[in-house]
Design an enzyme around this catalytic site. Structure first.
Site, short mmCIF file in Angstrom:
data_model
loop_
_atom_site.label_atom_id
_atom_site.label_comp_id
_atom_site.label_asym_id
_atom_site.label_seq_id
_atom_site.Cartn_x
_atom_site.Cartn_y
_atom_site.Cartn_z
N HIS A 72 0.84 -1.20 0.00
CA HIS A 72 0.00 0.00 0.00
C HIS A 72 0.87 1.24 0.00
CE1 HIS A 72 -4.14 -1.68 1.43
NE2 HIS A 72 -3.62 -2.36 0.42
N TYR A 200 -9.43 5.51 7.49
CA TYR A 200 -9.55 5.87 8.91
C TYR A 200 -10.56 7.01 9.00
CZ TYR A 200 -5.11 3.42 10.02
OH TYR A 200 -4.11 2.50 10.22
N PRO A 292 -4.20 0.58 18.78
CA PRO A 292 -3.95 0.09 17.42
C PRO A 292 -4.08 1.14 16.32
CG PRO A 292 -6.06 -0.70 18.25
CD PRO A 292 -5.38 -0.02 19.39
N LYS A 296 1.04 0.16 15.06
CA LYS A 296 2.45 0.12 15.46
C LYS A 296 2.85 -1.06 16.35
CE LYS A 296 4.01 3.78 13.45
NZ LYS A 296 4.06 3.26 12.09
N TYR A 384 3.72 7.04 9.88
CA TYR A 384 2.92 5.83 9.60
C TYR A 384 3.79 4.73 9.01
CZ TYR A 384 -1.18 3.03 8.54
OH TYR A 384 -2.11 2.01 8.52
P1 RFL Z 1 2.25 -11.21 22.06
O1 RFL Z 1 1.77 -11.36 20.68
O2 RFL Z 1 1.29 -10.83 23.12
O3 RFL Z 1 2.97 -12.58 22.46
C1 RFL Z 1 3.38 -12.87 23.78
C2 RFL Z 1 3.40 -14.36 23.94
O4 RFL Z 1 3.87 -14.69 25.24
C3 RFL Z 1 3.07 -15.73 25.77
N1 RFL Z 1 3.18 -15.69 27.24
C4 RFL Z 1 3.95 -16.54 27.96
N2 RFL Z 1 4.74 -17.54 27.58
C5 RFL Z 1 5.41 -18.22 28.56
N3 RFL Z 1 5.28 -17.91 29.88
C6 RFL Z 1 4.49 -16.92 30.29
N4 RFL Z 1 4.38 -16.63 31.59
C7 RFL Z 1 3.78 -16.17 29.31
N5 RFL Z 1 2.92 -15.13 29.36
C8 RFL Z 1 2.56 -14.85 28.10
C9 RFL Z 1 1.67 -15.46 25.24
O5 RFL Z 1 0.87 -16.63 25.23
C10 RFL Z 1 2.01 -14.96 23.83
O6 RFL Z 1 2.01 -16.01 22.89
O7 RFL Z 1 3.47 -10.14 22.14
P2 RFL Z 1 4.61 -9.77 21.08
O8 RFL Z 1 5.28 -11.00 20.56
O9 RFL Z 1 5.38 -8.71 21.73
O10 RFL Z 1 3.84 -9.18 19.81
C11 RFL Z 1 3.18 -7.96 19.91
C12 RFL Z 1 1.93 -7.95 19.01
O11 RFL Z 1 1.24 -9.17 19.15
C13 RFL Z 1 1.04 -6.80 19.41
O12 RFL Z 1 1.79 -5.60 19.54
C14 RFL Z 1 -0.06 -6.51 18.40
O13 RFL Z 1 -0.80 -7.63 18.03
C15 RFL Z 1 -0.97 -5.48 19.06
N6 RFL Z 1 -2.29 -5.49 18.50
C16 RFL Z 1 -2.46 -4.88 17.31
N7 RFL Z 1 -1.41 -4.23 16.74
C17 RFL Z 1 -1.55 -3.63 15.56
O14 RFL Z 1 -0.58 -3.06 15.04
N8 RFL Z 1 -2.80 -3.65 14.92
C18 RFL Z 1 -3.89 -4.31 15.46
O15 RFL Z 1 -4.95 -4.34 14.87
C19 RFL Z 1 -3.75 -4.94 16.70
N9 RFL Z 1 -4.80 -5.59 17.30
C20 RFL Z 1 -3.37 -6.14 19.15
C21 RFL Z 1 -4.61 -6.20 18.52
C22 RFL Z 1 -3.21 -6.73 20.43
C23 RFL Z 1 -4.27 -7.36 21.08
N10 RFL Z 1 -4.06 -7.88 22.42
C24 RFL Z 1 -2.71 -8.09 22.93
C25 RFL Z 1 -5.02 -7.99 23.40
C26 RFL Z 1 -5.68 -6.84 19.14
C27 RFL Z 1 -5.52 -7.43 20.41
C28 RFL Z 1 -6.71 -8.14 20.99
C1 PHB Z 2 -5.98 -4.18 10.92
O1 PHB Z 2 -6.09 -4.44 9.71
O2 PHB Z 2 -6.27 -5.00 11.79
C2 PHB Z 2 -5.54 -2.83 11.33
C3 PHB Z 2 -5.06 -1.96 10.38
C4 PHB Z 2 -4.64 -0.69 10.75
C5 PHB Z 2 -4.71 -0.32 12.08
C6 PHB Z 2 -5.16 -1.21 13.03
C7 PHB Z 2 -5.59 -2.47 12.66
O3 PHB Z 2 -4.31 0.93 12.43
#
Ligand code: RFL
Ligand code: PHB
Length: 389
Positions: A72, A200, A292, A296, A384
């Site tokens: 994109h 957005y 989100p 980032k 971004y």
């Molecule tokens: P993660 O992905 O949370 O992975 C951490 C892992 O550690 C495990 N864990 C343990 N393992 C062993 N012993 C323990 N005591 C442990 N405690 C926990 C967990 O099971 C897990 O597998 O962190 P990581 O690797 O730093 O990655 C970060 C990303 O996942 C996160 O920043 C993003 O997904 C945030 N996020 C989003 N980011 C975006 O840029 N766009 C989004 O749309 C978006 N949606 C989200 C999200 C995060 C969410 N969370 C955490 C609630 C939506 C949700 C629901």
């Molecule tokens: C998504 O596709 O899940 C998404 C994209 C952009 C954002 C947050 C989530 O800023």
């Protein structure tokens, strides 16, 4: 068992670090609390900065991303029933890739499996010991049997609710936090995306986002109250609200379908300073959380891993600790830029409780300013697509 780097958590941060270290012949053991299946089905981020794309390629997991990911070169901002495009390529020289976190995780798990890297899932009672000594170790249980892993370093990649951050004594860590008074209701549907680039939208009834995963998989979000439950929102109510908040020219093209996932996520900004304690190094959500809105979260996990990997590589190749010593400061400088940008986008686009008409007009006026100012578009685009490593 003995290894060089023990990695706690098998989300994107832990998996990527394990993959990079293994390719550099540095031994790792990754310990994950959940099953591999559970980790792979969590639907989260979708936008990869170019630095993330290049790091995944460097880690040898770029093939499917390059074949299936969507490049994109811009996105749309909308308010007052109008939208305009911010051209990332023109404004910053860079672009982003649309490729879901679920796919990144799957590719990394497969690569680690092929390399026969040590990945222990479904581990319980994970505990870190002696992290400020030269001989840290990790203990955990699997199938009721206690195990011990001795190592040189521990990477705490266990997310916001993990245990690693808690090893840093309270008086040695400073935490910064903002909890936002709303959540995002997200829906994934097997329908063609309404727009070929993300939209957005600021609306007096609340924020909306039209995103995607691939040409037949759409991801939509609407801002909701924190009291709401996903099951309170019927499919029809969700689509009606989304339609209402997007500009008419967009919503008229919306194709709806049965949601294959529907959930509410809270929004929070959080930073833990320091990201290092003795021989424990925090990466990703274990150290910081962003709302989100700026896309980032996953990208910050990848830049942390990049810094830690380079530091460990130098340490093992040349007994040189200086990058390890700088890790926390280097990572945090980049983290704070993303924290600020995510906070700014969140504040610009959401409806806050008790928001006045005056404040609504201020938001609309700022969006209008971005629409007409190349300088403002440059600032948004640069942030971004992500700051350089
Ligand atoms: P993660 O992905 O949370 O992975 C951490 C892992 O550690 C495990 N864990 C343990 N393992 C062993 N012993 C323990 N005591 C442990 N405690 C926990 C967990 O099971 C897990 O597998 O962190 P990581 O690797 O730093 O990655 C970060 C990303 O996942 C996160 O920043 C993003 O997904 C945030 N996020 C989003 N980011 C975006 O840029 N766009 C989004 O749309 C978006 N949606 C989200 C999200 C995060 C969410 N969370 C955490 C609630 C939506 C949700 C629901
Ligand atoms: C998504 O596709 O899940 C998404 C994209 C952009 C954002 C947050 C989530 O800023």
């Amino acid at each position: 068992m003995r290894t060089q780097v023990a990695i706690i958590g098998g989300g994107p941060a832990g998996l990527l670090l394990a993959q990079l270290l293994n390719r550099a012949n540095i031994a790792t053991a990754l310990i994950e609390r959940q099953s591999r299946h559970y980790v792979q089905k969590r639907i989260r981020a979708g936008v990869l900065e170019w630095g993330t794309v290049e790091t995944l390629r460097k880690a040898g997991v770029g093939k499917r991303m390059d074949a299936e990911g969507l490049i994109h070169e811009g996105c749309y901002l909308a308010a007052q029933n109008r939208r305009f495009r911010v051209d990332f390529k023109k404004s910053s020289g860079n672009r982003v890739m649309i490729y879901g976190q679920t796919e990144v995780t799957k590719d990394l798990y497969e690569a680690l499996e092929q390399a026969s890297a040590e990945v222990i899932d479904e581990a319980s009672a994970v505990e870190l010991h002696d992290v400020v000594t030269e001989k840290p170790f990790v203990t955990y249980q699997k199938f009721g049997v206690e195990h011990r892993i001795d190592c040189d370093f521990i990477a705490g990649c266990d997310g916001f609710h993990g245990i690693s951050r808690l090893m840093i004594p309270l008086e040695q860590r400073k935490e910064f936090e903002r909890v936002y008074p709303f959540g995002w209701l997200g829906v994934l549907s097997e329908t063609p995306p309404v727009s070929h680039e993300l939209v957005y939208a600021n609306h007096a009834r609340g924020f909306a986002l039209a995103s995607m995963r691939n040409p037949n998989l759409s991801r939509y979000y609407i801002q909701v109250s924190l009291e709401d439950k996903a099951e309170d929102w019927s499919d029809d109510a969700f689509w009606d609200e989304l339609r209402c908040r997007l500009p008419t020219e967009v919503s008229e093209a919306l194709i709806t379908g049965p949601p294959i996932e529907k959930s509410i996520a809270p929004l929070r900004s959080f930073v833990c300073e320091t990201m290092r304690w003795g021989n424990l190094f925090l990466c990703g959500d274990a150290a910081h959380i962003v709302p989100p809105t700026g896309a980032k979260g996953l990208n910050l996990a990848v830049s942390d891993v990049h810094y830690l990997f380079e530091a460990l590589k130098l340490r093992y190749a040349a007994h040189d600790d200086h990058l390890l010593d700088q890790y926390s400061a280097t990572a945090l400088a980049r983290v704070w830029k993303a924290i600020r940008f995510s906070w700014w986008m969140t504040t610009l686009l959401h409806r806050f409780p008790q928001q006045t008409d005056f404040e609504q007009r201020i938001q609309e006026s700022e969006i209008d300013y971005i629409a007409t100012s190349q300088a403002a578009q440059c600032v948004m685009a640069e942030n971004y697509v992500g700051s350089p490593y």
